[in-house]
Design a protein around this motif. Structure first.
Motif, PDB file in Angstrom:
ATOM      1  N   ALA A  70      26.564  19.501  18.406  1.00  0.00           N
ATOM      2  CA  ALA A  70      25.813  19.455  17.123  1.00  0.00           C
ATOM      3  C   ALA A  70      26.330  20.387  16.232  1.00  0.00           C
ATOM      4  O   ALA A  70      27.169  21.179  16.565  1.00  0.00           O
ATOM      5  CB  ALA A  70      24.383  19.677  17.479  1.00  0.00           C
ATOM      6  N   GLY A  71      26.149  20.336  15.008  1.00  0.00           N
ATOM      7  CA  GLY A  71      26.693  21.267  13.971  1.00  0.00           C
ATOM      8  C   GLY A  71      28.054  20.665  13.327  1.00  0.00           C
ATOM      9  O   GLY A  71      28.616  21.790  12.616  1.00  0.00           O
ATOM     10  N   ILE A  72      28.564  19.698  13.674  1.00  0.00           N
ATOM     11  CA  ILE A  72      29.775  19.105  13.217  1.00  0.00           C
ATOM     12  C   ILE A  72      29.349  18.100  12.020  1.00  0.00           C
ATOM     13  O   ILE A  72      29.470  18.288  10.817  1.00  0.00           O
ATOM     14  CB  ILE A  72      30.539  18.817  14.174  1.00  0.00           C
ATOM     15  CG1 ILE A  72      31.016  19.888  15.228  1.00  0.00           C
ATOM     16  CG2 ILE A  72      32.064  18.071  13.728  1.00  0.00           C
ATOM     17  CD1 ILE A  72      31.856  19.682  16.279  1.00  0.00           C
ATOM     18  N   VAL A  73      28.979  16.908  12.599  1.00  0.00           N
ATOM     19  CA  VAL A  73      28.382  15.841  11.483  1.00  0.00           C
ATOM     20  C   VAL A  73      26.946  16.023  11.242  1.00  0.00           C
ATOM     21  O   VAL A  73      26.421  15.145  10.497  1.00  0.00           O
ATOM     22  CB  VAL A  73      28.924  14.305  12.182  1.00  0.00           C
ATOM     23  CG1 VAL A  73      30.356  14.270  12.168  1.00  0.00           C
ATOM     24  CG2 VAL A  73      28.186  14.189  13.402  1.00  0.00           C
ATOM     25  N   THR A  74      26.246  16.754  11.818  1.00  0.00           N
ATOM     26  CA  THR A  74      25.072  17.181  11.583  1.00  0.00           C
ATOM     27  C   THR A  74      24.968  17.185  10.017  1.00  0.00           C
ATOM     28  O   THR A  74      25.580  17.964   9.426  1.00  0.00           O
ATOM     29  CB  THR A  74      24.287  18.226  12.281  1.00  0.00           C
ATOM     30  OG1 THR A  74      24.532  18.002  13.729  1.00  0.00           O
ATOM     31  CG2 THR A  74      22.974  18.600  12.005  1.00  0.00           C
ATOM     32  N   PRO A  75      23.892  16.618   9.498  1.00  0.00           N
ATOM     33  CA  PRO A  75      23.746  16.959   7.836  1.00  0.00           C
ATOM     34  C   PRO A  75      23.578  18.431   7.720  1.00  0.00           C
ATOM     35  O   PRO A  75      22.759  19.289   8.374  1.00  0.00           O
ATOM     36  CB  PRO A  75      22.272  16.461   7.928  1.00  0.00           C
ATOM     37  CG  PRO A  75      22.266  15.035   8.537  1.00  0.00           C
ATOM     38  CD  PRO A  75      22.793  15.631   9.912  1.00  0.00           C
ATOM     39  N   ALA A  76      24.570  18.766   6.989  1.00  0.00           N
ATOM     40  CA  ALA A  76      24.688  20.414   6.643  1.00  0.00           C
ATOM     41  C   ALA A  76      23.565  21.098   6.313  1.00  0.00           C
ATOM     42  O   ALA A  76      22.541  20.697   5.346  1.00  0.00           O
ATOM     43  CB  ALA A  76      25.847  20.434   5.817  1.00  0.00           C
ATOM     44  N   GLN A  77      23.057  21.968   7.004  1.00  0.00           N
ATOM     45  CA  GLN A  77      22.027  22.940   6.567  1.00  0.00           C
ATOM     46  C   GLN A  77      22.346  23.906   5.644  1.00  0.00           C
ATOM     47  O   GLN A  77      23.453  23.990   5.141  1.00  0.00           O
ATOM     48  CB  GLN A  77      21.398  23.678   7.982  1.00  0.00           C
ATOM     49  CG  GLN A  77      21.103  22.921   9.190  1.00  0.00           C
ATOM     50  CD  GLN A  77      22.276  22.865  10.216  1.00  0.00           C
ATOM     51  OE1 GLN A  77      23.624  22.559   9.794  1.00  0.00           O
ATOM     52  NE2 GLN A  77      21.826  22.529  11.283  1.00  0.00           N
ATOM     53  N   ASP A  78      21.362  24.594   4.887  1.00  0.00           N
ATOM     54  CA  ASP A  78      21.466  25.631   3.966  1.00  0.00           C
ATOM     55  C   ASP A  78      22.255  26.645   4.144  1.00  0.00           C
ATOM     56  O   ASP A  78      22.642  27.548   3.003  1.00  0.00           O
ATOM     57  CB  ASP A  78      20.250  25.615   3.027  1.00  0.00           C
ATOM     58  CG  ASP A  78      20.520  26.026   1.730  1.00  0.00           C
ATOM     59  OD1 ASP A  78      21.297  25.732   0.696  1.00  0.00           O
ATOM     60  OD2 ASP A  78      20.103  27.271   1.479  1.00  0.00           O
ATOM     61  N   ARG A  79      21.895  27.443   5.532  1.00  0.00           N
ATOM     62  CA  ARG A  79      22.364  28.528   5.761  1.00  0.00           C
ATOM     63  C   ARG A  79      23.390  28.765   6.990  1.00  0.00           C
ATOM     64  O   ARG A  79      23.269  28.047   7.838  1.00  0.00           O
ATOM     65  CB  ARG A  79      21.201  29.520   6.245  1.00  0.00           C
ATOM     66  CG  ARG A  79      20.054  29.494   4.928  1.00  0.00           C
ATOM     67  CD  ARG A  79      20.371  30.551   3.769  1.00  0.00           C
ATOM     68  NE  ARG A  79      19.439  30.533   2.617  1.00  0.00           N
ATOM     69  CZ  ARG A  79      19.566  31.407   1.957  1.00  0.00           C
ATOM     70  NH1 ARG A  79      20.240  32.444   1.917  1.00  0.00           N
ATOM     71  NH2 ARG A  79      18.705  31.485   0.814  1.00  0.00           N
ATOM     72  N   LEU A  80      24.124  29.686   6.895  1.00  0.00           N
ATOM     73  CA  LEU A  80      25.427  29.842   8.224  1.00  0.00           C
ATOM     74  C   LEU A  80      25.158  31.384   8.383  1.00  0.00           C
ATOM     75  O   LEU A  80      25.094  32.235   7.675  1.00  0.00           O
ATOM     76  CB  LEU A  80      26.613  29.660   7.314  1.00  0.00           C
ATOM     77  CG  LEU A  80      27.727  29.808   8.173  1.00  0.00           C
ATOM     78  CD1 LEU A  80      27.866  28.957   9.593  1.00  0.00           C
ATOM     79  CD2 LEU A  80      29.155  29.986   7.436  1.00  0.00           C
TER      80      LEU A  80
END
Length: 416
Positions: A54-64
């Motif tokens: 997860a975290g590759i094609v997952t719809p991009a979240q707003d914070r990193l």
């Protein structure tokens, strides 16, 4: 943290393929060409287990919150034990639970708690945690040299870059993305706590305001120069393109990387003040798109097809020969695509009162030698945008495939 309703967890998306095994959720939706599970809201959890991380094609979240670690233990078994503990902790935190069995307040009061506690009461917030292994991990410390992928070759020195070694590279990286910055910071903090004595933080980066969309359900975001970024980015719905351009295939290299992907990070500082004094016309010529709609110059809508043959009345190209959009276009690089997942950053100001701000670029691909390297080499040599930006940090990491179930752990196939 709040407890997660199991019915909600297993019903995150109609196209997901969920299976329960020791509490695991698995999905192979991407390889089947359908959309993977997605949270019903920004507070809900996302699956941790699956064919790909997860975290590759997952719809991009707003914070990193991104962190790169150096491994300081010299014992292979200690590193493996840590990765196993990290995996178990990450599986819990992505589902909205504390990082350890006894949590922040449930253990013996005389002992340090199993969780740092700053995310108590907060939902999962779409947290994803993605791990990658850097080239330096494959030295002679842990017997991994023979398993180093060819695609993990050091990036070349690009013209004009001014990299700072103290914020570049690293043995292991962790990318934590969430819709709540405290949830993302909590995840990295607890992995660093678990790794104490085995790893040390080399560098880290906070990001806000995603600069790419990884799903067609998302609008195109803007970078700090005010332009829409990554209009033609690979999307999770592009199943055949993902297979060709994103996921490592059997035969590409070491078997342990099959189903994984290679991550390139670049911290790109922007000369914000200089850019802000540049005319709108010049800004648009540099990018090759209009600033408002994001349409290619000469077109009306953001997703209109680029026409590199179009001419102005005076015979000059509508989209300049050195426009960013032309230099970065797949047609210039043998159809090389990237899945971008970058974030804006502002790290305060420097001693001259200028904003220390820009883009923390993250791109995933099947082989950086054939994708990122030729694209960046072209940009670094010809892009007029270079007058306004400087690459100050760089990282390259091999991100292994996803985890099957709760009996699996990050790096299992590598250390087998």
């Amino acid at each position: 943290m709040t407890q997660i309703n199991r019915r909600k967890l297993f019903g995150l998306g109609a196209a997901s393929v969920a299976a329960v095994g020791a509490g695991a959720i698995a999905t192979n939706a991407l390889m089947e060409g359908t959309q993977p599970a997605a949270a019903a809201s920004t507070s809900d959890p996302l699956p941790f287990y699956g064919e790909h991380q997860a975290g590759i094609v997952t719809p991009a979240q707003d914070r990193l919150h991104f962190v790169s670690f150096d491994v300081i233990t010299k014992k292979r078994d200690e590193l493996i034990d840590m990765l196993q503990e990290w995996t178990a902790s990450a599986a819990r935190m992505t589902q909205g639970k504390d990082s350890g069995t006894f949590g922040a307040v449930g253990g013996a009061i005389e002992a340090p708690p199993d969780d740092t506690g700053e995310a108590l009461g907060l939902p999962a917030s779409g947290l994803t945690i993605t791990i990658g292994f850097g080239p330096s991990l494959f030295d002679d410390r842990f017997g991994l040299a023979a398993k180093k992928p060819g695609a993990l070759a050091d990036l070349p020195k690009f013209p004009g870059e001014d990299l700072l070694p103290e914020i570049s590279g690293g043995d292991i990286c962790v990318q934590a993305c969430a819709h709540d910055p405290q949830v993302a910071v909590h995840a990295v903090r607890n992995l660093a706590r678990i790794g104490f004595g085995k790893v040390s933080v080399r560098w880290s980066q906070l990001g806000f305001g995603r600069t790419s969309s990884t799903s067609r359900a998302q609008s195109t975001a803007r970078n700090l120069m005010g332009f829409k970024d990554g209009t033609n980015n690979l999307k999770l719905e592009d199943a055949s393109m993902l297979k060709q351009q994103l996921w490592v295939a059997p035969g590409d290299g070491p078997a342990w990387m099959s189903g994984g992907s290679y991550m390139v990070t670049r911290k790109i500082r922007m000369n914000i003040e200089t850019w802000d004094r540049t005319s709108l016309s010049e800004q648009q010529q540099i990018f090759g798109r209009d600033k408002g709609e994001g349409a290619p110059l000469g077109k009306k809508h953001e997703f209109d097809e680029l026409d590199f043959a179009a001419k102005n009345p005076d015979g000059t190209p509508v989209i300049a020969i050195d426009a960013h959009v032309r230099l970065a276009h797949p047609s210039t690089h043998g159809n090389a695509h990237l899945l971008r997942r970058g974030y804006n950053y502002v790290d305060g100001s420097d001693g001259l009162g200028r904003l220390d701000a820009g883009l923390f670029f993250i791109a995933y691909q099947r082989d950086p030698r054939k994708q990122f390297v030729p694209v960046q080499m072209e940009l670094s040599r010809k892009d007029p945008l270079n007058e306004y930006i400087k690459h100050v940090s760089s990282g390259l990491f091999a991100c292994p495939p996803g985890l099957r179930d709760a009996g699996d752990y990050w790096g299992r196939t590598l250390f087998a």
